[in-house]
Design an enzyme around this catalytic site. Structure first.
Site, PDB file in Angstrom:
ATOM      1  N   GLU A 174       0.808  -1.213   0.000  1.00  0.00           N
ATOM      2  CA  GLU A 174       0.000   0.000   0.000  1.00  0.00           C
ATOM      3  C   GLU A 174       0.847   1.273   0.000  1.00  0.00           C
ATOM      4  OE1 GLU A 174      -3.701   0.095   0.394  1.00  0.00           O
ATOM      5  OE2 GLU A 174      -3.600  -2.004  -0.208  1.00  0.00           O
ATOM      6  N   HIS A 250      -4.377   1.702   7.542  1.00  0.00           N
ATOM      7  CA  HIS A 250      -2.969   1.955   7.231  1.00  0.00           C
ATOM      8  C   HIS A 250      -2.260   2.456   8.479  1.00  0.00           C
ATOM      9  CE1 HIS A 250      -4.122   2.750   2.761  1.00  0.00           C
ATOM     10  NE2 HIS A 250      -3.615   1.539   2.884  1.00  0.00           N
ATOM     11  N   CYS A 373      -2.597  11.341   3.643  1.00  0.00           N
ATOM     12  CA  CYS A 373      -3.002  10.497   2.505  1.00  0.00           C
ATOM     13  C   CYS A 373      -2.752  11.193   1.174  1.00  0.00           C
ATOM     14  CB  CYS A 373      -4.490  10.147   2.605  1.00  0.00           C
ATOM     15  SG  CYS A 373      -4.874   8.875   3.814  1.00  0.00           S
TER      16      CYS A 373
END
Length: 449
Positions: A174, A250, A373
């Site tokens: 990721e 995350h 992000c």
């Protein structure tokens, strides 16, 4: 030689919508089917980029992807003209159409993992696009992401671009959302910190039971090898399965680091003592002499639920010229009494974090992504900065140009049914074609080839 950390933010795409595609992301699934505002989302992101530029930080722009992605629908058996394919997909598989229309590439913390030249054997900056295999709507991103990165960091003398890891669960990757770098100075040898959710090949190891662990140990190890990192300066730590099951999908939702500071929640890691020991050992071995600060937020003061609601840790931790650090947080932190009270105590304490900067990122936050992000961190020497595509660096002119571009091409409301509108596809393609000319990216999209 001066070395800086640049932040490359993803520009929000024209099809930004709330389809609730990200299982395990509470904000994403909680706002399913609500109307979105792509124009406001793009402008909110641009405002953050410009504000940080004005504060003296180096800020870049990464282009959005083509959406809806017709080539993916063709691969999945839809035939005919683009308009016919959209109609078929909306009637037969509306959630599939939503998936190939997602603007999730805006969250460039998931675009790639980046290792600076100070850490790599060949002295180049290394990039590995994330495969994002855990979510279909994101698993289709890596090919174009790779093209965008190559068009942005386009000098082979200074930049090395790796292919994505195999797109299977065992190597689920990721990107930078699970990777942090610590160093006394950006140009010094650093410690690269990889956080994983599970070990894919060790089925007896702990793992979450409700929500998926998106990053594997094996993926992180492969990236460290491919980037030519010194194994003594690499640390792997497991995220606590319990916090993943609470919605911490995350590591950057529960921890953030920069320089000599690791800012994290008490419940973030499976073995906090081992994490602290391993980071301190690697820090010392790399030759760093500054004090390494572990700032642990107690669950008694800020709960995991507070972290998820406010995105306290999905913040940008930035070094200031005076030696202090600034935390860039979403407005939701100010609106959460526990979080805001803690932050005000933190900046008055003995930690290096002395400034809190609040931004309105409501459109992104409603889809599950905060300030961290939206950005990909890239450490660059002066030579490396000069070698990248200068048209992608934020300044007054680019800010004004992109705002005008958004104003001309973006809608101010979008719902899922709009994704079947062939006019939206044409609007998006026209916008992206113009954007590649503004940013001098060349032909990076499928419709341009």
């Amino acid at each position: 030689m001066t070395t800086i950390e640049a932040n490359f933010d993803g520009l929000v795409g024209p099809t930004h919508n709330y389809s609730g595609l990200s299982f395990g992301n509470i904000a994403s699934t909680g706002n399913t089917s609500k109307p979105s505002n792509p124009k406001a989302a793009a402008k909110q992101g641009l405002e953050k980029m410009k504000a940080l530029t004005d504060l003296g930080f180096v800020q870049g722009v990464l282009a959005p992807h083509e959406r809806p992605h017709i080539p993916t629908l063709r691969k999945l058996g839809f035939i005919g003209s683009d308009q016919e394919i959209l109609t078929q997909a909306f009637k037969q598989a509306p959630k599939l159409l939503s998936a190939v229309s997602s603007a999730s590439c805006m969250w460039t913390a998931n675009a790639a993992t980046v290792s600076p030249s100070a850490d790599t054997k060949d002295g180049r900056v290394h990039f590995t696009p994330a495969n994002l295999v855990n979510k279909f709507h994101r698993s289709i991103e890596h090919e174009v992401t790779g093209r965008i990165l190559k068009a942005t960091f386009n000098d082979k003398t200074h930049f090395a671009h790796h292919p994505t890891l195999p797109s299977v669960e065992h190597f689920g990757d990721e990107g930078a959302a699970n990777h942090t770098r610590f160093a006394s100075g950006y140009g010094e040898k650093g410690v690269e910190f990889f956080v994983y959710g599970m070990s894919a090949f060790n089925t007896q190891s702990p793992r979450p039971t409700q929500f998926p662990a998106r990053q594997t140990l094996e993926a992180s190890q492969a990236i460290a090898r491919n980037h030519g990192l010194n194994e003594r300066h690499v640390v792997f730590a497991q995220q606590h399965p319990n916090v993943i099951d609470k919605g911490v999908f995350h590591n950057d939702v529960i921890a953030v680091g920069n320089g000599n500071v690791h800012f994290y929640h008490q419940d973030a890691f499976l073995d906090t003592n081992a994490m602290q020991h391993d980071l301190q050992k690697a820090w010392n071995d790399a030759g760093n002499t500054d004090t390494f600060h572990f700032i642990e937020v107690p669950s008694a003061e800020v709960s995991v639920q507070d972290c998820i609601q406010s995105y306290l840790f999905n913040s940008q931790l930035l070094s200031l010229e005076n030696g202090h650090m600034m935390l860039v947080v979403p407005r939701e932190c100010q609106e959460n009494p526990n979080v805001w009270s803690y932050l005000n105590r933190l900046k008055d304490a003995s930690s290096p974090i002395k400034e809190i900067n609040v931004f309105d990122l409501k459109q992104s936050m409603s889809n599950g992504g905060g300030p961290a992000c939206l950005r990909l961190r890239v450490v660059l020497t002066n030579e490396e900065k000069a070698a990248l595509n200068q048209h992608t660096l934020m300044n007054d002119q680019l800010f004004n140009t992109l705002n005008q571009w958004v104003e001309q091409h973006y809608r101010d409301q979008l719902v899922e049914s709009d994704l079947a509108d062939p006019q939206l596809l044409q609007e998006s393609r026209q916008a992206l074609d113009e954007l590649t000319q503004i940013l001098k990216l060349g032909s990076i999209y499928d419709f341009q080839r």
